[in-house]
Write an enzyme that holds these catalytic residues in place. Structure first.
Site, PDB file in Angstrom:
ATOM      1  N   HIS C 228       0.801  -1.205   0.000  1.00 35.21           N
ATOM      2  CA  HIS C 228       0.000   0.000   0.000  1.00 35.21           C
ATOM      3  C   HIS C 228       0.842   1.266   0.000  1.00 35.21           C
ATOM      4  O   HIS C 228       0.634   2.134  -0.844  1.00 35.21           O
ATOM      5  CB  HIS C 228      -1.078   0.050   1.082  1.00 35.21           C
ATOM      6  CG  HIS C 228      -2.037   1.154   0.760  1.00 35.21           C
ATOM      7  ND1 HIS C 228      -2.917   1.075  -0.283  1.00 35.21           N
ATOM      8  CD2 HIS C 228      -2.164   2.399   1.235  1.00 35.21           C
ATOM      9  CE1 HIS C 228      -3.561   2.211  -0.417  1.00 35.21           C
ATOM     10  NE2 HIS C 228      -3.128   3.039   0.490  1.00 35.21           N
ATOM     11  N   TYR C 232       1.831   5.450  -2.400  1.00 40.16           N
ATOM     12  CA  TYR C 232       2.169   6.827  -2.022  1.00 40.16           C
ATOM     13  C   TYR C 232       3.550   7.202  -2.515  1.00 40.16           C
ATOM     14  O   TYR C 232       3.838   8.380  -2.728  1.00 40.16           O
ATOM     15  CB  TYR C 232       2.011   7.028  -0.512  1.00 40.16           C
ATOM     16  CG  TYR C 232       0.572   6.841  -0.117  1.00 40.16           C
ATOM     17  CD1 TYR C 232      -0.368   7.786  -0.504  1.00 40.16           C
ATOM     18  CD2 TYR C 232       0.134   5.706   0.539  1.00 40.16           C
ATOM     19  CE1 TYR C 232      -1.706   7.602  -0.233  1.00 40.16           C
ATOM     20  CE2 TYR C 232      -1.197   5.509   0.818  1.00 40.16           C
ATOM     21  CZ  TYR C 232      -2.113   6.465   0.430  1.00 40.16           C
ATOM     22  OH  TYR C 232      -3.438   6.278   0.684  1.00 40.16           O
ATOM     23  N   HIS C 379     -10.251   1.297 -10.314  1.00 43.87           N
ATOM     24  CA  HIS C 379      -9.736   2.253  -9.336  1.00 43.87           C
ATOM     25  C   HIS C 379      -8.264   2.570  -9.594  1.00 43.87           C
ATOM     26  O   HIS C 379      -7.881   3.719  -9.698  1.00 43.87           O
ATOM     27  CB  HIS C 379      -9.920   1.707  -7.917  1.00 43.87           C
ATOM     28  CG  HIS C 379      -9.151   2.468  -6.879  1.00 43.87           C
ATOM     29  ND1 HIS C 379      -9.519   3.729  -6.480  1.00 43.87           N
ATOM     30  CD2 HIS C 379      -8.025   2.175  -6.198  1.00 43.87           C
ATOM     31  CE1 HIS C 379      -8.652   4.171  -5.584  1.00 43.87           C
ATOM     32  NE2 HIS C 379      -7.736   3.246  -5.403  1.00 43.87           N
ATOM     33  N   PHE C 380      -7.432   1.545  -9.723  1.00 44.60           N
ATOM     34  CA  PHE C 380      -6.009   1.899  -9.813  1.00 44.60           C
ATOM     35  C   PHE C 380      -5.596   2.338 -11.213  1.00 44.60           C
ATOM     36  O   PHE C 380      -4.502   2.875 -11.387  1.00 44.60           O
ATOM     37  CB  PHE C 380      -5.084   0.832  -9.208  1.00 44.60           C
ATOM     38  CG  PHE C 380      -5.067  -0.509  -9.857  1.00 44.60           C
ATOM     39  CD1 PHE C 380      -4.563  -0.684 -11.117  1.00 44.60           C
ATOM     40  CD2 PHE C 380      -5.510  -1.618  -9.152  1.00 44.60           C
ATOM     41  CE1 PHE C 380      -4.531  -1.930 -11.692  1.00 44.60           C
ATOM     42  CE2 PHE C 380      -5.481  -2.867  -9.722  1.00 44.60           C
ATOM     43  CZ  PHE C 380      -4.987  -3.028 -10.994  1.00 44.60           C
ATOM     44  N   HIS C 381      -6.474   2.154 -12.200  1.00 46.85           N
ATOM     45  CA  HIS C 381      -6.156   2.801 -13.475  1.00 46.85           C
ATOM     46  C   HIS C 381      -6.469   4.296 -13.418  1.00 46.85           C
ATOM     47  O   HIS C 381      -5.946   5.060 -14.228  1.00 46.85           O
ATOM     48  CB  HIS C 381      -6.877   2.114 -14.634  1.00 46.85           C
ATOM     49  CG  HIS C 381      -6.145   0.886 -15.103  1.00 46.85           C
ATOM     50  ND1 HIS C 381      -6.300  -0.343 -14.528  1.00 46.85           N
ATOM     51  CD2 HIS C 381      -5.204   0.722 -16.068  1.00 46.85           C
ATOM     52  CE1 HIS C 381      -5.499  -1.214 -15.118  1.00 46.85           C
ATOM     53  NE2 HIS C 381      -4.827  -0.594 -16.057  1.00 46.85           N
ATOM     54  N   ARG C 442     -11.098  -9.733 -11.388  1.00 44.47           N
ATOM     55  CA  ARG C 442      -9.897  -9.184 -12.013  1.00 44.47           C
ATOM     56  C   ARG C 442      -8.928 -10.329 -12.290  1.00 44.47           C
ATOM     57  O   ARG C 442      -9.201 -11.474 -11.932  1.00 44.47           O
ATOM     58  CB  ARG C 442      -9.255  -8.162 -11.074  1.00 44.47           C
ATOM     59  CG  ARG C 442      -8.739  -8.769  -9.794  1.00 44.47           C
ATOM     60  CD  ARG C 442      -8.254  -7.738  -8.799  1.00 44.47           C
ATOM     61  NE  ARG C 442      -6.944  -7.224  -9.165  1.00 44.47           N
ATOM     62  CZ  ARG C 442      -6.113  -6.627  -8.277  1.00 44.47           C
ATOM     63  NH1 ARG C 442      -6.457  -6.500  -7.021  1.00 44.47           N
ATOM     64  NH2 ARG C 442      -4.955  -6.154  -8.665  1.00 44.47           N
ATOM     65  N   ARG C 443      -7.805 -10.029 -12.933  1.00 46.73           N
ATOM     66  CA  ARG C 443      -6.698 -10.961 -13.083  1.00 46.73           C
ATOM     67  C   ARG C 443      -7.089 -12.293 -13.702  1.00 46.73           C
ATOM     68  O   ARG C 443      -6.645 -13.352 -13.254  1.00 46.73           O
ATOM     69  CB  ARG C 443      -6.065 -11.268 -11.731  1.00 46.73           C
ATOM     70  CG  ARG C 443      -5.534 -10.062 -11.044  1.00 46.73           C
ATOM     71  CD  ARG C 443      -4.794 -10.439  -9.809  1.00 46.73           C
ATOM     72  NE  ARG C 443      -3.663  -9.542  -9.641  1.00 46.73           N
ATOM     73  CZ  ARG C 443      -2.817  -9.608  -8.643  1.00 46.73           C
ATOM     74  NH1 ARG C 443      -2.946 -10.524  -7.737  1.00 46.73           N
ATOM     75  NH2 ARG C 443      -1.820  -8.776  -8.562  1.00 46.73           N
TER      76      ARG C 443
END
Lengths: 73, 63, 572, 176
Positions: C228, C232, C379-381, C442-443
């Site tokens: 995680h 950042y 979300h992470f795209h 996903r995946r």
């Protein structure tokens, strides 16, 4: 009304396209189901009409920030 | 081009693109406040929708 | 003052090298993304389903490890050198860390590429998360370790520059950019201890056959200890760009320097003790620990929400200095013709949307709805794939002249590129979120199962898959435009020297307004460590006492187990 | 320190938002009674999942049947081995549970990490070798659900799926 510079128009176009696609979902959420085969051609026509109107009914001047000139550098 | 700590800046910094300089005390970000208020309303509503409609509204659920 | 490349030629060389590595990874990883977007939606399947996972591993590792981190170390090298006004203490160290990072990348890359061919049995089809007991070739783990050591040395290099600067400038406030680099690196040191322990003590010995097994939950937990905060590590350089470059481009000044420092301190303190929120649905971790991780995560929203205000206020300041007026009409006074500005502004807008799906991900029991579905991929795209990647691409249009001495090839082409990325990603990420709510995992190479249907609330799965594929194609066009643009600028095809060097204006509210305690890095690091110890000691003790350090077959398990349960007894 | 009053206002609103989120989740846990997967299942030797003791005298393999085993009242239990690349039971024949039941699902993995998701529901959990996943699910209405593995588990992962049927009470053939 003064027409935005080409950059402004282009960014506006991006937002309009995105909104047109997502508006289909929004309609669905509000309970208005429109078939994709009907919605997307109609939306495309509306977007073209919108930009045709902007080109026809605005003055052919860049806005006061001079975006159009600055962009050619 | 290191960032100093002085509070006055020459307008040349912006290549002549600015019309007037605005200092800290003469500036209220009202537009920002408006935009962020809209953002707050959107996420608050979406959160309620996601949690209470999408999530709690469907079953089966782990208990 | 001259251009960075003239002032500090040696450092500019390293910055260029890092960016070159970064862009190569971007091209490779991006093209893998194209293959996936077309394959898993079923439109064009040029590879086998089993090869899909090699492609997916290459996509993830290339983009989030190599592209993002090479770019940010290059950017940080510039930030440190330029804001302190001094070169590296020892150029050999600078070359050494860049060399180690490159070596590590090649090692891991070769291991992954081995998965494409039958000539060698070598492969690393373990995806970016490399959850054991899925096993990669030892070269993959060793490469990761070497890469991370390289980033550690980079941090040492920058700290040494700062220490010397401090000796020469006693009593002065650390420049904002340097402060941001140092807090980011401190966070990175804390975060990478988890993955370093997982790789060096467990995964590498296990893949070499020195130990028989691993404790799968332990290595997974150690991964997320790092997994995680690493987001950042990508995001903090982006925040730096939004804080120090974006206001200038908009024609304004950063609203508040002290607030920017507070935000970075909050990231240092709160980033690491949140990793368990990726493990909300893991067995073997009690609910209380999950709740604690959630609270930390939710409070980590604070620096991002504050950033949203400060950054938008800085942009508005620019718009008003440019003559903008009204409540929202000032938005039209912004320099939308500059790709660096427009790209960063659109990236910021997408990050606001990503903020919402992130809040959902953080909601502990709400995770049952979205965990491991395409929602998370959407979300992470938006976060790393747009907030980070689009900002990095946008800032490149501003940054390349500084480090190459050449003018950007065409601002107009640059604008088309960033806007195409924006449109492509809105389509793709939005559709991903929606199929995810329908339960699509996903995946997976092929999410079409016999007897399993995914019902989306709105729109059909087929329509949404089309949006994913179309979005993916637009992103590919944007990526190729970007690569071409970098090439044309780098090799100065237009033969135009860079315009006069950029000056970054100081903040409206300067660092002299910040309380001195904000600069006390020891204190904040200490608090960060204390929070990590509080959050992680008991869950890790429970995991180890359950299955031993090396899983059931581990020879050392018994002794360590006793030790750990004693420790847990003392701590608890 | 100069902080603009709008910024102070936003700081307060942000804190409110965060507290609101945590409060919602707490309501879900306490009010709506949604439990997280936890450590109640304990650990298990990945090589001998079948021997895991559900309770005295009942092992994992005793209840590893397509038809859920009745415990008492409306509670049932079923054990599933999640393994490369099948759910056993689940893949070759559907898991069956009666309507209006509370079913405790025990699952673990003899090989690598897997995930279980019933699309369209909130049933979703990880399966980790060495750990026993134990979740209880309420099934109210008769329905047919798919089961998919939602964590990458090796080449073949995309084939790992199964089914679960919630059978109407009058058609239920197991114990009640």
């Amino acid at each position: 009304m003064r027409r935005p510079g080409w950059a402004g128009l282009f960014v506006l176009f991006a937002f309009v396209v995105v909104f047109a696609v997502e508006f289909h979902t929004l309609l669905g959420m509000l309970g208005v189901e429109v078939a994709a085969q009907v919605y997307f051609p109609a939306a495309a026509a509306a977007v073209i009409a919108l930009f045709a109107a902007i080109m026809l009914f605005t003055d052919d001047e860049a806005d006061e920030d001079g975006d159009a000139q600055a962009a050619t550098s | 081009m290191s960032s100093g700590t002085e509070s006055d800046v020459s307008p040349d910094v912006w290549d002549g693109e600015i019309e007037r300089e605005i200092g800290h005390d003469e500036y209220d970000p009202v537009g920002t406040l408006g935009l962020i208020a809209i953002y707050f309303v959107i996420i608050a509503l979406l959160w309620v929708f996601m949690y209470f409609v999408e999530f709690l509204g469907r079953g089966p659920t782990v208990v | 003052m001259g251009l960075f490349v003239d002032e500090h030629p040696d450092e500019a060389f390293i910055v260029r090298a890092a960016l070159m590595s970064s862009f190569i990874a971007l091209l490779v990883g991006g093209l893998m993304g194209t293959i996936q977007a077309l394959h898993r939606t079923g439109f064009v399947q040029v590879i086998d389903n089993s090869t899909y996972y090699t492609v997916l591993t290459l996509h993830g590792v290339s983009l989030v490890i190599l592209f993002a981190i090479f770019f940010l170390v290059g950017f940080f090298q510039w930030a440190i050198t330029d804001s302190l006004g001094r070169g590296a203490v020892d150029p050999r160290l600078t070359k050494a860390w860049y060399g180690l990072m490159t070596l590590g990348s090649l090692m891991a890359g070769i291991a992954i590429l081995g998965g494409f061919t039958d000539i060698t049995s070598m492969s690393a089809d373990v995806l970016f998360t490399f959850y054991a007991p899925l096993e990669a070739h030892p070269l993959f783990y060793a490469g990761l370790a070497v890469f991370i050591v390289g980033t550690w040395l980079a941090g040492v290099d920058w700290f040494r520059s700062w220490w010397l600067w401090r000796k020469a400038n006693p009593g002065e406030r650390t420049p904002l950019r340097t402060f941001m680099v140092l807090t980011t690196m401190l966070m990175w040191y804390l975060a990478t201890t988890g993955v370093a322990i997982a790789v060096i003590f467990f995964l590498l010995p296990w893949s070499l056959g020195l130990v028989d097994s691993v404790n799968a939950l332990l290595t997974r937990t150690l991964f997320w200890f790092f997994g995680h905060p690493v987001v950042y590590f990508w995001l903090m350089p982006v925040y730096m760009m939004w804080y120090v470059i974006l206001p200038k481009l908009a024609g304004g000044r950063l609203f508040s320097d002290p607030l920017a420092r507070i935000v970075f301190v909050l990231f240092l303190v709160l980033s690491v003790p949140t990793g368990i929120h990726h493990q909300y649905l893991d067995p073997g971790i009690a609910e209380g620990f999950k709740f604690l991780a959630m609270s930390n995560t939710m409070f980590l929203l604070l620096p991002s929400l504050l950033t949203a205000f400060t950054v938008v206020a800085s942009i508005e300041h620019g718009a008003r200095q440019r003559g903008g007026t009204g409540y929202f009409r000032w938005l039209t006074a912004l320099p939308w013709n500059k790709p660096a500005f427009t790209g960063m502004a659109l990236a910021g807008l997408m990050f606001a949307a990503a903020g919402f799906s992130g809040m959902v991900n953080a909601g502990m029991n709400l995770n049952y709805l979205v965990h491991n579905t395409m929602w998370v991929v959407g979300h992470f795209h938006l976060t790393v794939g747009t907030a980070v990647a689009l900002t990095f691409m946008a800032v490149t249009y501003w940054f390349l002249p500084e480090i190459t001495g050449n003018s950007v090839f065409s601002e107009r082409l640059g604008l088309v590129q960033v806007v195409t990325w924006f449109v492509g990603m809105v389509l793709m990420a939005n559709a991903m979120h929606r199929v995810g709510l329908g339960g699509e995992p996903r995946r997976t190479a092929d999410p079409f199962y016999e007897g399993v249907t995914f019902d989306t609330a709105l729109g059909s799965i087929g329509e949404l898959h089309l949006q994913i594929a179309l979005g993916g194609l637009l992103l590919t066009v944007s990526l190729l435009l970007f690569m071409a643009h970098v090439f044309l600028t780098w090799f100065d095809v237009a033969s135009r020297p860079a315009p006069k060097p950029e000056t970054l204006p100081p903040a409206l509210s300067g660092p002299e307004h910040a309380p001195a305690v904000l600069g006390n890095l020891r204190l904040w690091t200490g608090i960060a460590i204390a929070l990590i110890v509080l959050t992680y000691t008991l869950p890790i003790a429970a995991i180890v006492s359950g299955n031993g350090l090396f899983g059931n077959a581990g020879v050392l398990a018994w002794g360590v187990e006793t030790l750990v349960s004693l420790t847990a007894g003392v701590v608890g | 320190m100069q902080i603009h009053r709008y910024e102070k206002l936003w700081f307060g609103v942000s804190l409110l938002l965060i507290v609101g989120f945590i409060a919602t989740i707490t309501y879900g846990a306490v009010g709506a009674g949604i439990q997280m997967v936890g450590d109640e299942g304990g650990t298990v030797d990945p090589g001998e999942i079948g021997d895991y003791e559900i309770r005295d005298g009942t092992t994992f393999s005793d209840i590893q049947e397509p038809q859920a085993t009745h415990v008492e009242g409306d509670s049932y239990e079923v054990a599933v081995s999640s393994q490369q690349f099948i759910f056993n039971p689940g893949t070759s024949e559907p898991i069956q549970v009666p309507e209006n039941s509370e079913v405790t699902i025990y699952t673990s993995s003899p090989d690598v990490i897997h995930g279980i998701k019933l699309p369209g529901t909130n049933v979703n959990t990880m399966v980790i070798p060495g750990e026993m996943t134990k979740i209880t699910v309420e099934f109210d209405e008769p329905a047919e659900y798919g089961i998919v593995c939602n964590e990458f588990c090796g080449a073949g992962h995309e084939t790992m799926a199964g089914n679960l049927e919630v059978v109407p009470e009058d058609e239920w053939e197991g114990d009640a």
